[in-house]
Write a protein that holds these residues in place. Structure first.
Motif, PDB file in Angstrom:
ATOM      1  N   LEU A 241       0.566  -1.286  -0.224  1.00  0.00           N
ATOM      2  CA  LEU A 241      -0.077  -0.192   0.306  1.00  0.00           C
ATOM      3  C   LEU A 241       0.808   1.369  -0.047  1.00  0.00           C
ATOM      4  O   LEU A 241       1.896   1.640   0.903  1.00  0.00           O
ATOM      5  N   ASP A 242       0.810   1.879  -0.841  1.00  0.00           N
ATOM      6  CA  ASP A 242       1.706   3.087  -0.818  1.00  0.00           C
ATOM      7  C   ASP A 242       1.273   4.752  -0.861  1.00  0.00           C
ATOM      8  O   ASP A 242       0.189   4.698  -0.326  1.00  0.00           O
ATOM      9  N   GLN A 243       2.269   5.283  -0.026  1.00  0.00           N
ATOM     10  CA  GLN A 243       1.702   6.494   0.714  1.00  0.00           C
ATOM     11  C   GLN A 243       0.488   7.493   0.019  1.00  0.00           C
ATOM     12  O   GLN A 243      -0.231   7.922   1.080  1.00  0.00           O
ATOM     13  N   ARG A 244      -0.001   7.426  -1.306  1.00  0.00           N
ATOM     14  CA  ARG A 244      -0.665   8.029  -2.002  1.00  0.00           C
ATOM     15  C   ARG A 244      -1.936   7.467  -1.578  1.00  0.00           C
ATOM     16  O   ARG A 244      -3.157   7.672  -2.573  1.00  0.00           O
ATOM     17  N   HIS A 245      -2.449   5.781  -1.232  1.00  0.00           N
ATOM     18  CA  HIS A 245      -3.570   5.118  -1.133  1.00  0.00           C
ATOM     19  C   HIS A 245      -3.865   5.110  -3.087  1.00  0.00           C
ATOM     20  O   HIS A 245      -4.884   5.378  -3.390  1.00  0.00           O
ATOM     21  N   SER A 246      -2.394   4.373  -3.936  1.00  0.00           N
ATOM     22  CA  SER A 246      -3.513   4.660  -4.985  1.00  0.00           C
ATOM     23  C   SER A 246      -4.653   4.476  -5.342  1.00  0.00           C
ATOM     24  O   SER A 246      -4.928   2.961  -5.384  1.00  0.00           O
TER      25      SER A 246
ATOM     26  N   ALA B  69     -13.552  -7.874   1.925  1.00  0.00           N
ATOM     27  CA  ALA B  69     -13.513  -6.279   1.354  1.00  0.00           C
ATOM     28  C   ALA B  69     -14.914  -5.475   1.246  1.00  0.00           C
ATOM     29  O   ALA B  69     -15.019  -4.984   2.007  1.00  0.00           O
ATOM     30  N   ARG B  70     -15.608  -7.025   1.000  1.00  0.00           N
ATOM     31  CA  ARG B  70     -17.025  -6.282   0.907  1.00  0.00           C
ATOM     32  C   ARG B  70     -17.833  -5.656   2.581  1.00  0.00           C
ATOM     33  O   ARG B  70     -18.387  -4.681   2.900  1.00  0.00           O
TER      34      ARG B  70
ATOM     35  N   ALA C 240      -8.172  -2.263   2.652  1.00  0.00           N
ATOM     36  CA  ALA C 240      -9.451  -3.167   2.502  1.00  0.00           C
ATOM     37  C   ALA C 240      -8.995  -4.279   0.996  1.00  0.00           C
ATOM     38  O   ALA C 240      -9.468  -5.064   1.321  1.00  0.00           O
ATOM     39  N   LEU C 241      -8.632  -3.699  -0.074  1.00  0.00           N
ATOM     40  CA  LEU C 241      -7.912  -3.637  -0.967  1.00  0.00           C
ATOM     41  C   LEU C 241      -7.175  -5.247  -0.881  1.00  0.00           C
ATOM     42  O   LEU C 241      -6.775  -5.927  -0.977  1.00  0.00           O
ATOM     43  N   ALA C 242      -6.375  -3.931  -0.292  1.00  0.00           N
ATOM     44  CA  ALA C 242      -4.636  -5.235   0.039  1.00  0.00           C
ATOM     45  C   ALA C 242      -4.990  -6.364   1.229  1.00  0.00           C
ATOM     46  O   ALA C 242      -4.568  -7.545   0.514  1.00  0.00           O
ATOM     47  N   LEU C 243      -6.016  -5.642   1.625  1.00  0.00           N
ATOM     48  CA  LEU C 243      -6.468  -6.874   2.931  1.00  0.00           C
ATOM     49  C   LEU C 243      -7.073  -7.856   2.366  1.00  0.00           C
ATOM     50  O   LEU C 243      -7.298  -9.433   2.768  1.00  0.00           O
ATOM     51  N   ALA C 244      -7.732  -7.765   0.580  1.00  0.00           N
ATOM     52  CA  ALA C 244      -8.532  -8.565   0.510  1.00  0.00           C
ATOM     53  C   ALA C 244      -7.793 -10.165  -0.434  1.00  0.00           C
ATOM     54  O   ALA C 244      -8.431 -10.875  -0.350  1.00  0.00           O
ATOM     55  N   THR C 245      -6.665 -10.003  -0.481  1.00  0.00           N
ATOM     56  CA  THR C 245      -5.749 -10.882  -0.707  1.00  0.00           C
ATOM     57  C   THR C 245      -5.014 -11.661  -0.134  1.00  0.00           C
ATOM     58  O   THR C 245      -4.134 -12.518  -0.560  1.00  0.00           O
ATOM     59  N   ARG C 246      -6.195 -11.274   1.289  1.00  0.00           N
ATOM     60  CA  ARG C 246      -5.193 -12.336   2.150  1.00  0.00           C
ATOM     61  C   ARG C 246      -3.644 -12.893   2.939  1.00  0.00           C
ATOM     62  O   ARG C 246      -3.095 -13.910   2.201  1.00  0.00           O
ATOM     63  N   PRO C 247      -2.958 -11.625   2.531  1.00  0.00           N
ATOM     64  CA  PRO C 247      -0.887 -11.298   2.565  1.00  0.00           C
ATOM     65  C   PRO C 247      -0.941 -11.888   3.181  1.00  0.00           C
ATOM     66  O   PRO C 247      -1.346 -11.958   4.725  1.00  0.00           O
TER      67      PRO C 247
END
Ligand SMILES: Nc1ncnc2c1ncn2[C@@H]1O[C@H](COP(=O)(O)OP(=O)(O)OP(=O)(O)O)[C@@H](O)[C@H]1O
Length: 293
Positions: free
Chosen positions: A81-86, A112-113, A141-148
Motif C-alpha cells: 500500500l503506497d503513501q498516496r493510497h493509489s 473487502a465487502r 480493504a483492497l490490500a487485505l482482500a488478497t489475504r497477504p
C-alpha cells in the motif's frame, strides 16, 4: 515451517552518487509487526520500495517469505500500500473491487465487502467523493482482500487527520488480530508505531541504526540518575550511551541491566528517547547487525 518473513543481507540502493540505503542487514520472523522509523530522507521508502519489488537492489540481497525479491517474483502473498493510497478517482468503490479481482491471483471479495460495509463506506460512492480516511480504508480493504502473508505499508496515515489516523491504525490492528500476517509499516511518528508494532527498525541517512524486538529494546534501555561518584560502577555493568552531569549528579542513558550503586535510580527510557538517541548516534560500521552488537 518457520521461515523468516524478511531477510536483508548487505542490502543497498544507490541513486546515481547518492546511497538511499546501504549495509542493511537484518532478519525478521514471520508474524511480526515491523515499524520502520526515521526522519525525511532516512531511507524508509527506499527499503519499502525494494520490498515491494519496485526498485532493484544495487548491492546485497533481499528475501521475502523465503523468496528472493525481484521483478519476476511478484508474489501473490505480498500486498503493498503506497503513501498516496493509489486509487482511480473516477471509479466507484465497487469498480475498485472489480479491478482488484481482475488484477490479483488471490482475491477474497467478501473480505473487502464486509470490511467496507462495517465501515459504512457505500460501494456506489465515487473514489473522489470519499474523505482521505475513507480512501485509506478502501485501499487497505483492497490490500487485505488478497489475504497477504506480508503486508507492506508506506506511511499509511501520513496524509490523514488525527481521527482518521486512529481509525486506519485500528483497522490495521483489527486485521492483524484476525489474520496472522507479517506487517511492515513506516512512519515519522514514533508513538503511532508503539501502539501497533512489536519490532522496530530505526533508519537514518540510509543506514539501520537499531533493529530489534520492541519490548526487548524498551526493557534494555534505561535512564539512570544518581551521584556522579557512582558513574564508574554503573559503567562496569552497562553500556552507557549518553551522559549528562551537573552539580555532582549524573543522568545516563544506558543499555543492559546490572546492580545499581547506592543512591542511584532507574526508569525505562521510553521509545521516543530511544529513537532520538539512535537517530543522533553516528552511523554503524559496514556489516553491523543488531544481533552481532
Ligand atoms: N529517485 C531518487 N533519486 C535520487 N535520490 C533519491 C531518490 N529517491 C530517494 N532518494 C534519496 O535517497 C535517500 C532516502 O530517501 P527515501 O525517500 O528512501 O527516504 P524516506 O525515509 O522515505 O524519506 P521521507 O520520509 O521524506 O519519505 C534520500 O537522500 C533521498 O534524497
Amino acid at each position: 515451517m518457520n521461515e523468516p518473513a524478511i531477510v536483508a543481507h548487505d542490502l543497498g540502493k544507490r541513486y546515481g552518487r547518492t546511497w538511499g540505503l546501504r549495509d542493511c542487514t537484518f532478519e525478521i520472523g514471520a508474524g511480526r509487526v515491523v515499524g520502520l522509523v526515521g526522519p525525511n530522507g532516512a531511507g524508509k521508502s527506499t527499503l519499502i520500495n525494494l520490498m515491494a519489488g519496485l526498485l532493484r537492489p544495487s548491492t546485497g540481497e533481499l528475501r521475502l517469505l523465503g523468496e528472493p525479491v525481484g521483478p519476476h517474483v511478484a508474489s501473490s502473498r505480498v500486498a503493498y500500500l503506497d503513501q498516496r493510497h493509489s486509487l482511480y478517482d473516477t471509479f466507484r468503490v465497487a469498480d475498485m473491487l472489480e479491478a482488484g479481482r481482475r488484477l490479483n491471483q488471490r482475491w477474497y471479495a467478501h473480505d473487502a465487502r464486509d470490511r467496507l460495509s462495517e465501515l459504512g463506506i457505500p460501494l456506489d460512492r465515487r473514489i473522489d467523493e470519499l474523505s482521505g480516511g475513507q480512501r485509506a480504508q478502501v485501499a487497505l480493504a483492497l490490500a487485505l482482500a488478497t489475504r497477504p502473508d506480508l503486508l507492506i505499508l508506506d506511511e499509511p496515515v501520513a496524509s490523514l487527520d488525527p481521527l482518521a489516523r486512529n481509525e486506519v491504525m485500528s483497522a490495521l490492528m483489527g486485521a492483524k488480530a484476525t489474520r496472522d500476517c507479517t506487517i511492515v509499516l513506516s512512519s515519522h511518528i514514533v508513538s503511532e508505531l508503539e501502539r501497533l508494532c512489536d519490532y522496530l527498525v530505526v533508519l537514518n541517512r540510509g543506514q539501520v541504526r537499531l533493529a530489534g524486538d520492541l519490548d526487548d529494546l524498551l526493557d534494555d534501555h534505561r535512564l539512570l540518575h544518581g551521584p556522579s561518584s557512582g558513574v564508574v560502577d554503573v559503567e562496569a555493568g552497562r553500556e552507557v550511551l549518553s551522559r549528562h552531569e551537573e552539580h555532582g549528579t549524573a543522568r545516563l542513558l544506558c543499555r543492559g541491566r546490572g546492580p545499581l550503586p547506592a543512591g542511584w535510580r532507574e526508569r525505562p527510557a521510553g521509545i521516543d528517547r530511544l529513537v532520538r538517541h539512535y537517530l543522533a548516534a553516528p552511523a554503524r560500521p559496514a556489516g553491523w547487525t543488531e544481533a552481532a552488537a
